[in-house]
Enzyme design. Structure first.
Site, PDB file in Angstrom:
ATOM      1  N   ASP A  62      12.389  -4.549   9.837  1.00 34.61           N
ATOM      2  CA  ASP A  62      11.236  -3.896   9.204  1.00 34.61           C
ATOM      3  C   ASP A  62      10.792  -2.696  10.045  1.00 34.61           C
ATOM      4  O   ASP A  62      10.397  -2.842  11.196  1.00 34.61           O
ATOM      5  CB  ASP A  62      10.087  -4.911   9.079  1.00 34.61           C
ATOM      6  CG  ASP A  62       8.959  -4.440   8.178  1.00 34.61           C
ATOM      7  OD1 ASP A  62       8.778  -3.219   8.037  1.00 34.61           O
ATOM      8  OD2 ASP A  62       8.248  -5.303   7.626  1.00 34.61           O
ATOM      9  N   SER A  94       2.351  -7.036   2.842  1.00 36.09           N
ATOM     10  CA  SER A  94       1.869  -5.980   3.726  1.00 36.09           C
ATOM     11  C   SER A  94       0.338  -5.883   3.677  1.00 36.09           C
ATOM     12  O   SER A  94      -0.350  -6.796   4.147  1.00 36.09           O
ATOM     13  CB  SER A  94       2.546  -4.660   3.337  1.00 36.09           C
ATOM     14  OG  SER A  94       2.423  -3.697   4.360  1.00 36.09           O
ATOM     15  N   PHE A  95      -0.213  -4.825   3.092  1.00 36.52           N
ATOM     16  CA  PHE A  95      -1.663  -4.752   2.900  1.00 36.52           C
ATOM     17  C   PHE A  95      -2.179  -5.987   2.178  1.00 36.52           C
ATOM     18  O   PHE A  95      -3.242  -6.538   2.511  1.00 36.52           O
ATOM     19  CB  PHE A  95      -2.016  -3.485   2.110  1.00 36.52           C
ATOM     20  CG  PHE A  95      -3.315  -3.559   1.351  1.00 36.52           C
ATOM     21  CD1 PHE A  95      -4.522  -3.637   2.025  1.00 36.52           C
ATOM     22  CD2 PHE A  95      -3.324  -3.558  -0.043  1.00 36.52           C
ATOM     23  CE1 PHE A  95      -5.726  -3.709   1.311  1.00 36.52           C
ATOM     24  CE2 PHE A  95      -4.508  -3.630  -0.746  1.00 36.52           C
ATOM     25  CZ  PHE A  95      -5.714  -3.705  -0.068  1.00 36.52           C
ATOM     26  N   HIS A 116      11.276  -4.070   4.946  1.00 38.56           N
ATOM     27  CA  HIS A 116       9.885  -4.399   4.627  1.00 38.56           C
ATOM     28  C   HIS A 116       9.717  -5.087   3.284  1.00 38.56           C
ATOM     29  O   HIS A 116       8.670  -5.681   3.033  1.00 38.56           O
ATOM     30  CB  HIS A 116       9.059  -3.104   4.656  1.00 38.56           C
ATOM     31  CG  HIS A 116       7.585  -3.317   4.609  1.00 38.56           C
ATOM     32  ND1 HIS A 116       6.903  -4.059   5.554  1.00 38.56           N
ATOM     33  CD2 HIS A 116       6.633  -2.878   3.729  1.00 38.56           C
ATOM     34  CE1 HIS A 116       5.618  -4.061   5.274  1.00 38.56           C
ATOM     35  NE2 HIS A 116       5.424  -3.369   4.168  1.00 38.56           N
ATOM     36  N   SER A 175       0.791  -1.234   0.000  1.00 37.62           N
ATOM     37  CA  SER A 175       0.000   0.000   0.000  1.00 37.62           C
ATOM     38  C   SER A 175       0.821   1.280   0.000  1.00 37.62           C
ATOM     39  O   SER A 175       0.271   2.347   0.262  1.00 37.62           O
ATOM     40  CB  SER A 175      -0.914   0.010   1.229  1.00 37.62           C
ATOM     41  OG  SER A 175      -0.139   0.034   2.419  1.00 37.62           O
TER      42      SER A 175
END
Length: 278
Positions: A228, A106-107, A256, A37
């Protein structure tokens, strides 16, 4: 004018009454790559180097979810995780994909969890990278992503929050993400996903609640960078403890972007987990 090759305009399919942009390669069992995102994110900017490698073994698809990339915008839509799950299922239905494995960044990892929880029979295996679980506080990396306005220097500064080694932020990567951030409405999905940062103090956020995560029985590979700064590594550990059929691989000296910072290891681990022929 936006360079559509650089930013990743691909095929289009109608899903949830949206012209949904996606990339596809390979044959075999379907694997859907779900993007993160950050600013300038899309299926292409997230996965353009991963997609051809996984396509050696699978039918791989990388859609732009509602509110992101080149997928059509509808100002009447209310963006939330329920909408994104509906969009994912509609995307699969539009392409007659009955069942797929998910790789979520992630998202995209949060979306994978939500979709597998609500529609367990539609999914086989999960690969989650830098994925939140339960409550946590907004990190400086997420704050920078929310605050982003289109500018190459701002893009570079924002992206420096994401990897462990700043050398991974190449001019090409900055330009790719910057160009994608110029797509009208490019920040819309991100700002609907996150709450507006508090002016003072911490801003609480929440991933998939732990009590729901415990009910997701799909074989799951959890990947997380130890350093991260966007989604704390403790989130990956919490997921691994909660999910009944999960394995965790923690990468040292990694931020990340596992798929970029540890590309070869990511490909090997993902291929094995997803059932590639040796």
């Amino acid at each position: 004018m936006i360079d559509t090759v650089q930013t990743g305009k691909g095929k289009s399919v109608r899903a949830l009454d949206l012209d949904t942009n996606y990339h596809e390669a390979g044959v075999g069992d379907p694997v859907i790559l779900l993007h993160g995102s950050g600013p300038g994110v899309s299926g292409w900017t997230n996965w353009k180097r991963v997609l051809p490698r996984l396509a050696e073994d699978f039918r791989v698809l990388a859609p732009d979810m509602a509110g992101f990339g080149f997928t059509q915008r509808n100002p009447d839509l209310h963006y939330d995780i329920k909408l994104w799950v509906r969009h994912l299922i509609a995307f699969m239905d539009a392409l007659d994909i009955k069942r797929a494995s998910l790789v979520g960044n992630s998202f995209g990892g949060s979306l994978s969890l939500a979709a597998a929880s609500r529609f367990p029979d539609r999914f086989d295996r999960l690969v989650l990278m830098g994925t939140p679980c339960d409550a946590f506080m907004m990190t400086p990396g997420l704050r920078a992503a929310w605050d982003y306005t289109p500018d190459r220097d701002v893009m570079r500064a924002t992206m420096l929050h994401f990897p462990y080694d700043p050398a991974i932020i190449t001019d090409e990567l900055v330009e790719d993400r910057y160009q994608a951030s110029l797509i009208p409405g490019a920040q819309e999905g991100l700002r609907k996903l996150l709450v507006q940062p508090a002016e003072d103090g911490d801003t609480p956020l929440s991933g998939m609640p732990e009590h729901l995560v415990r009910q997701i029985a799909h074989p799951t590979l959890i990947l997380h960078g130890r350093e991260d700064k966007v989604i704390p590594v403790e989130m990956g550990v919490k997921l691994a403890h909660a999910m009944p059929n999960a394995e965790l691989h923690m990468f040292g000296k990694c931020g990340h972007w596992v798929q970029s910072e540890r590309a070869e290891a990511f490909i090997a681990l993902a291929r094995r987990h997803l059932g590639a022929a040796s």
